[in-house]
Design a protein around this motif. Structure first.
Motif, PDB file in Angstrom:
ATOM      1  N   GLU A 209       5.855  74.033  74.987  1.00 58.36           N
ATOM      2  CA  GLU A 209       5.822  74.282  76.395  1.00 58.36           C
ATOM      3  C   GLU A 209       5.233  73.784  77.667  1.00 58.36           C
ATOM      4  O   GLU A 209       5.768  72.406  78.464  1.00 58.36           O
ATOM      5  N   GLU A 213       5.556  69.777  79.478  1.00 57.44           N
ATOM      6  CA  GLU A 213       5.494  70.115  80.749  1.00 57.44           C
ATOM      7  C   GLU A 213       4.286  68.801  81.109  1.00 57.44           C
ATOM      8  O   GLU A 213       4.534  68.157  82.581  1.00 57.44           O
ATOM      9  N   GLN A 214       3.684  68.681  80.461  1.00 61.68           N
ATOM     10  CA  GLN A 214       1.937  67.910  80.619  1.00 61.68           C
ATOM     11  C   GLN A 214       3.273  66.581  80.976  1.00 61.68           C
ATOM     12  O   GLN A 214       3.381  65.257  81.591  1.00 61.68           O
ATOM     13  N   GLN A 217       5.673  65.638  83.889  1.00 63.04           N
ATOM     14  CA  GLN A 217       4.316  65.727  85.252  1.00 63.04           C
ATOM     15  C   GLN A 217       4.496  63.972  84.982  1.00 63.04           C
ATOM     16  O   GLN A 217       4.009  62.791  86.206  1.00 63.04           O
ATOM     17  N   LYS A 292      13.431  69.026  80.170  1.00 62.38           N
ATOM     18  CA  LYS A 292      13.362  70.224  81.603  1.00 62.38           C
ATOM     19  C   LYS A 292      14.524  71.268  80.731  1.00 62.38           C
ATOM     20  O   LYS A 292      14.386  72.204  80.783  1.00 62.38           O
ATOM     21  N   SER A 295      12.695  72.500  77.504  1.00 57.57           N
ATOM     22  CA  SER A 295      11.485  73.824  77.745  1.00 57.57           C
ATOM     23  C   SER A 295      12.159  75.072  78.605  1.00 57.57           C
ATOM     24  O   SER A 295      11.789  75.949  78.410  1.00 57.57           O
ATOM     25  N   GLU A 299      11.288  78.830  76.751  1.00 54.60           N
ATOM     26  CA  GLU A 299      11.502  79.879  77.372  1.00 54.60           C
ATOM     27  C   GLU A 299      11.862  80.383  77.538  1.00 54.60           C
ATOM     28  O   GLU A 299      11.569  81.992  77.381  1.00 54.60           O
TER      29      GLU A 299
END
Length: 551
Positions: A209, A213-214, A217, A292, A295, A299
């Motif tokens: 995760e 996220e990296q 970004q 996403k 992700s 999650e």
């Protein structure tokens, strides 16, 4: 005690390892509490004895004692929770919200109207509604059963060979086994409880995760970079269009054709850049959407307390979707010299007017790359005097200052360098030479020799021009080039295009090109170079002054 437990939140009765209500809570020497089984399993699976909460390490395994006060509070909390469950069950067990609907797990005990299951028991292999779940919350023999969020196909959690719960994971064969499988077919294999494997896989999911996220970004930053590049390109395009209008308007109707061609070229280039940027942004946004989505899946798995479900999902789960390497991707836009190229294509009949307009346009173009340059006192030869603001330098008239002979300082020649170095792109600065009869200006490699005898030519890292005796201008080429100027420059502009290998010198007041070094090969930093030369008995006492650029 019940009054005290009522004041506490449910989170205060949860073990930080299993995230469930404490069972046989024990306290570590640092004061933190865990389930007895959880902390023992944690230490058994690690090389050192460390508190999972505060990370305090213990030299030997602590002798754990049951926290009797916390045990009593947990018992009170469980009793209170059970009373609430019974109260809620009696008041709403037959309500419409409890009735089983499509897509939900039904209660396996209900005979007439099937109600929605609240929990599934991994021991009983049965799903229960609120009413039928009550025995598991009150009967001491059932309290130790493992309850999870309701799931279907509980039979799938049983070993097909031994009809026992799948409680273990064989790392050797990467499969789920029961206790009988472990002592028979998997006796010599690396077999661990599902809970332990669940914890390890959850850690990997957390890392996945974080990686996703990296990546997201980075893609978002790339979008910002591309958008910024487009904005800067548009500004550059607007400036070039305005400059083209000014030039071609001066040539009136005879250059209308050239003006239209210029504007069209810039607009087409800008439109292509815009379309390229839109395609790249759309592709980046698609990657972000996929990331996403992945992700979100991670999650969802991280929130699951169902060991088997998470481990099964993890086996088919990919760390992150394949994405493109965007490191070197950018929107390429360059309108450099557009005006110049178009003007030079005009008919021979207006060549005189073009020759008047081109130098001004060219100087204005390079002045856009103006940088702030200050003199480096650590590089200045001991006979030179620098102003406090680092913008002026002249010769002291033979008086040497007592300065440390550091590696950066010139020892024999009256040279000084700029503090700022450049290893890419374009830069420009202007120097006032008014009142001087001798001077040198240009750029040098940072690695040049600064001690003893110095040869000034591109071969040795110098690209410079000079004035001698007030009337003789030369370029320090190999061999030197004598320059013939129409007027005496009062202010000299220095322009460098690192990638193009170009260094040009301009008479700022006349907007005239003095000389250009072309086809140069640079490596490492280039530094601005200045020499006011000797005082010459006061004849050459005027300073070299770095001036602000007025485009």
């Amino acid at each position: 005690m019940s009054s005290v437990s009522c004041l506490l939140h449910e989170d205060q009765f949860l073990c930080s390892i299993c995230l469930d209500v404490f069972r046989d809570p024990v306290s570590t020497p640092c004061g933190h509490n865990f389930c007895n089984t959880c902390i023992i399993d944690h230490w058994n699976s690690n090389d050192k004895y460390q508190c999972p909460m505060c990370k305090e390490a213990f030299a030997t395994r602590p002798d754990l004692k049951v926290n009797t006060l916390l045990s009593e509070m947990v018992a009170q909390f469980r009793q209170s929770a059970q009373q609430k469950a019974r109260s809620s069950s009696s008041s709403s067990s037959s309500s419409e919200q409890q009735v089983f609907k499509a897509g939900e797990v039904p209660c396996d005990v209900c005979t007439e109207t099937k109600l929605k299951a609240l929990k599934s028991c991994l021991v009983c292999l049965t799903s229960y509604c609120e009413t039928h779940l009550e025995p598991h919350l009150t009967a001491s023999s059932l309290k130790r059963h493992q309850l999870i969020d309701p799931v279907e196909n509980l039979e799938d959690r049983m070993c097909p060979k031994h009809d026992k719960p799948l409680e273990l994971f064989c790392k050797t064969d990467q499969t789920f086994v029961c206790l009988l499988c472990h002592v028979s077919d998997h006796k010599m294999h690396d077999v661990v409880p599902l809970e332990k494997e669940y914890g390890e896989k959850k850690v990997k999911l957390w890392k996945t995760e974080a990686e996703i996220e990296q990546i997201i970004q980075k893609r978002q930053l790339k979008i910002q970079e591309i958008t910024r590049s487009v904005d800067l390109g548009k500004e550059d395009a607007d400036r070039q269009v305005a400059e083209g209008v000014r030039v071609f308007t001066a040539l009136k109707e005879s250059v209308e054709r050239g003006l239209n061609k210029l504007i069209q070229t810039i607009e087409v280039s800008q439109e292509m850049a815009q379309k390229q940027a839109e395609v790249l942004i759309k592709e980046l946004e698609q990657e972000i959407s996929e990331l996403k989505k992945r992700s979100s899946e991670v999650e969802h798995l991280l929130r699951s307390k169902d060991y088997l479900h998470l481990l099964r999902s993890f086996q088919s789960f990919k760390s992150a979707p394949h994405t493109k390497d965007w490191t070197e991707v950018s929107v390429c836009q360059s309108y450099e010299g557009t005006v110049v190229r178009n003007v030079r294509q005009l008919e021979e009949t207006i060549s005189k007017e073009i020759l008047k307009l081109l130098p001004v346009a060219e100087l204005k173009r390079v002045q856009r790359y103006a940088v702030d340059v200050t003199l480096d006192p650590d590089a200045a030869q001991a006979e030179l005097r620098l102003s406090d603001d680092g913008k002026e330098v002249n010769h002291c008239g033979g008086k040497k200052k007592n300065l440390p002979d550091n590696p950066e300082r010139f020892t024999n020649r009256t040279f000084v360098l700029g503090k700022q170095g450049f290893s890419a792109g374009k830069f420009y600065y202007e120097v006032q030479v008014k009142g001087k009869i001798n001077w040198d200006l240009g750029v040098v490699r940072e690695s040049i020799n600064r001690k003893g005898g110095i040869s000034m030519s591109p071969q040795y890292g110098y690209w410079a021009i000079c004035l001698r005796n007030g009337n003789r201008y030369n370029a320090h080429a190999d061999p030197p080039v004598s320059l013939s100027l129409k007027s005496v420059p009062q202010k000299v502009g220095v322009f460098v295009d690192y990638e193009e290998g170009l260094i040009s010198f301009y008479d700022v007041d006349d907007a005239a090109l003095i000389y250009s070094f072309t086809g140069c090969s640079f490596n490492g930093k280039l530094l601005p170079f200045f020499s006011p030369c000797n005082n010459d008995g006061g004849k050459n006492s005027a300073p070299l002054i770095i001036c602000p650029v007025k485009a």
